[in-house]
Design an enzyme around this catalytic site. Structure first.
Site, PDB file in Angstrom:
ATOM      1  N   GLU A  50       0.819  -1.206   0.000  1.00  0.00           N
ATOM      2  CA  GLU A  50       0.000   0.000   0.000  1.00  0.00           C
ATOM      3  C   GLU A  50       0.857   1.262   0.000  1.00  0.00           C
ATOM      4  O   GLU A  50       0.543   2.235  -0.679  1.00  0.00           O
ATOM      5  CB  GLU A  50      -0.949   0.016   1.203  1.00  0.00           C
ATOM      6  N   TYR A 133      -6.120   6.793   4.004  1.00  0.00           N
ATOM      7  CA  TYR A 133      -6.289   5.720   3.032  1.00  0.00           C
ATOM      8  C   TYR A 133      -5.592   4.434   3.477  1.00  0.00           C
ATOM      9  O   TYR A 133      -6.202   3.362   3.522  1.00  0.00           O
ATOM     10  CB  TYR A 133      -5.776   6.119   1.633  1.00  0.00           C
ATOM     11  N   ASP A 151      -9.521   5.904  -2.078  1.00  0.00           N
ATOM     12  CA  ASP A 151      -8.358   6.370  -2.829  1.00  0.00           C
ATOM     13  C   ASP A 151      -8.865   7.027  -4.116  1.00  0.00           C
ATOM     14  O   ASP A 151     -10.066   7.277  -4.254  1.00  0.00           O
ATOM     15  CB  ASP A 151      -7.431   5.192  -3.142  1.00  0.00           C
TER      16      ASP A 151
END
Length: 364
Positions: A50, A133, A151
């Site tokens: 991520e 996020y 996102d």
DNA sequence: TAAGCGTGGTA
DNA sequence: TTACCAAGCTT
């Protein structure tokens, strides 16, 4: 008789069914059938992927993810790595604050969390480099928390689904509210990944494939016949030009003069060849007058590199000297060892301009 | 809130 | 070719 098209209320169900059939297979991902059996992805892998994927394409991330995982299989391994090794491994991926925070985050997890990632959004968000996020994504994907993941993909999907005309970033809170209402309790991680896959492959910025979209019966933007108008974004600003000079010095022994950039700001903590300041002034210094030491500096070309908020035009100078010259705050590095350095792309371009075979030389 | 922060792919 | 853009975070 003409009747207006009736929309169904948006639901996660058709999206998850679509995801079961069309999900992308990615190295950091657990496939839906496995997830259905309660298999969760390793939080370390989810977090690492991520962070790498922030503002970065899947294609660019894949080799870096494989390399990091091979070198540092666990968060403790990463915590014990040197900053130099981590920055060198990150070189080329961009947004280097991510790498600095990645290391800090690994150290925090190792030191203050017994090597185990927090399993809540709040706990995750308190760590360096983890914002709204990433906290939601790790919580949902690795820990099956019902977290609302938002996102750029989700913003696009949601703004179209509900025809939200409020421009970004002002419209974000409303979009987050919509995502939260849509996120299911049973498969929050798959839902988040499904939304992102949908945004990446169907609900694309240009020419979305609405005819095969699982939300086609629920999408307000499609009903309006203009999905591309969403999301509405603020006007972009122009990109100024800055200029400077870079100096590539090589000894007869094949060593190149390098230095470390300051730890914060642009390319913070990365390695570079000596340069002038990069200035927007038309009369900015771009000549050899500001070289790191007196020598026969030969102009050998220029490099244009586009950063997010300015364009850099570097004049490249090179010199060949018999042996090392004493410098402070700099070091001489064998050209054959450049691959192991934390050189950002702009600096590889500059060096390659002066030494065309610099990155094609066999090691040692 | 807005600005700072990289890079490579794509149309 | 130019412009946009890709799983954002920090200050």
């Amino acid at each position: 008789m003409m009747t207006s098209t009736k929309l169904n209320a948006p639901s996660a169900t058709p999206l998850l069914a679509w995801y079961d059939r069309h999900h992308r297979d990615l190295p950091w991902r657990v496939s839906p059938p496995m997830a259905a059996h309660g298999v969760r992805a390793d939080p370390y892998r989810v977090w690492l992927s991520e962070v790498m994927l922030q503002q970065t394409t899947v294609q660019a991330v894949k080799p870096y993810f494989a390399d990091f995982l091979a070198r540092w299989p666990t968060v403790r391994d990463l915590a014990e790595a040197t900053n130099d090794d981590v920055m060198a491994a990150w070189a080329g991926l961009g947004y280097y604050a991510r790498a600095r925070n990645l290391k800090k985050c690994a150290e925090a997890v190792a030191t203050h969390h017994d090597g185990v990632f927090p399993d809540t959004e709040d706990g995750l968000k308190s760590l360096p480099g983890i914002g709204d996020y990433t906290a939601a994504a790790v919580a949902a994907i690795a820990f099956n928390r019902q977290a609302a993941v938002m996102d750029g993909n989700v913003e696009r999907v949601i703004s179209r689904l509900y025809a939200i005309a409020t421009s970004l970033p002002a419209g974000k809170p409303l979009m987050k509210q919509k995502v939260a209402l849509l996120t299911p309790a049973d498969r929050p991680g798959d839902f988040a990944q499904a939304m992102m896959d949908l945004g990446a492959t169907i609900c694309t910025p240009k020419r979305p494939a609405c005819s095969i979209c699982p939300f086609r019966g629920s999408c307000e933007a499609l009903r309006l016949h203009d999905p591309e108008q969403f999301p509405v974004k603020a006007a972009k600003k122009e990109r100024p030009v800055r200029r400077g000079a870079a100096f590539v010095a090589v000894t007869a022994d094949g060593e190149i003069l390098l230095r470390r950039r300051i730890a914060s700001g642009l390319l913070g903590g990365m390695t570079e060849v000596p340069t002038t300041a990069w200035t927007s002034r038309a009369d900015g210094e771009t000549s050899a007058d500001a070289a790191p030491f007196p020598a026969q500096w030969e102009p050998c070309g220029s490099v244009i590199h586009v950063f997010t908020h300015f364009e850099l035009r570097l004049s490249i100078y090179r010199t060949a000297i018999p042996s090392r010259i004493q410098t402070d705050d700099k070091w001489w590095e064998p050209v054959t060892n450049l691959e192991a350095q934390a050189l950002p792309t702009i600096m590889k371009k500059a060096i390659a301009t002066a030494i065309p075979l610099a990155f094609a030389m066999p090691k040692g």
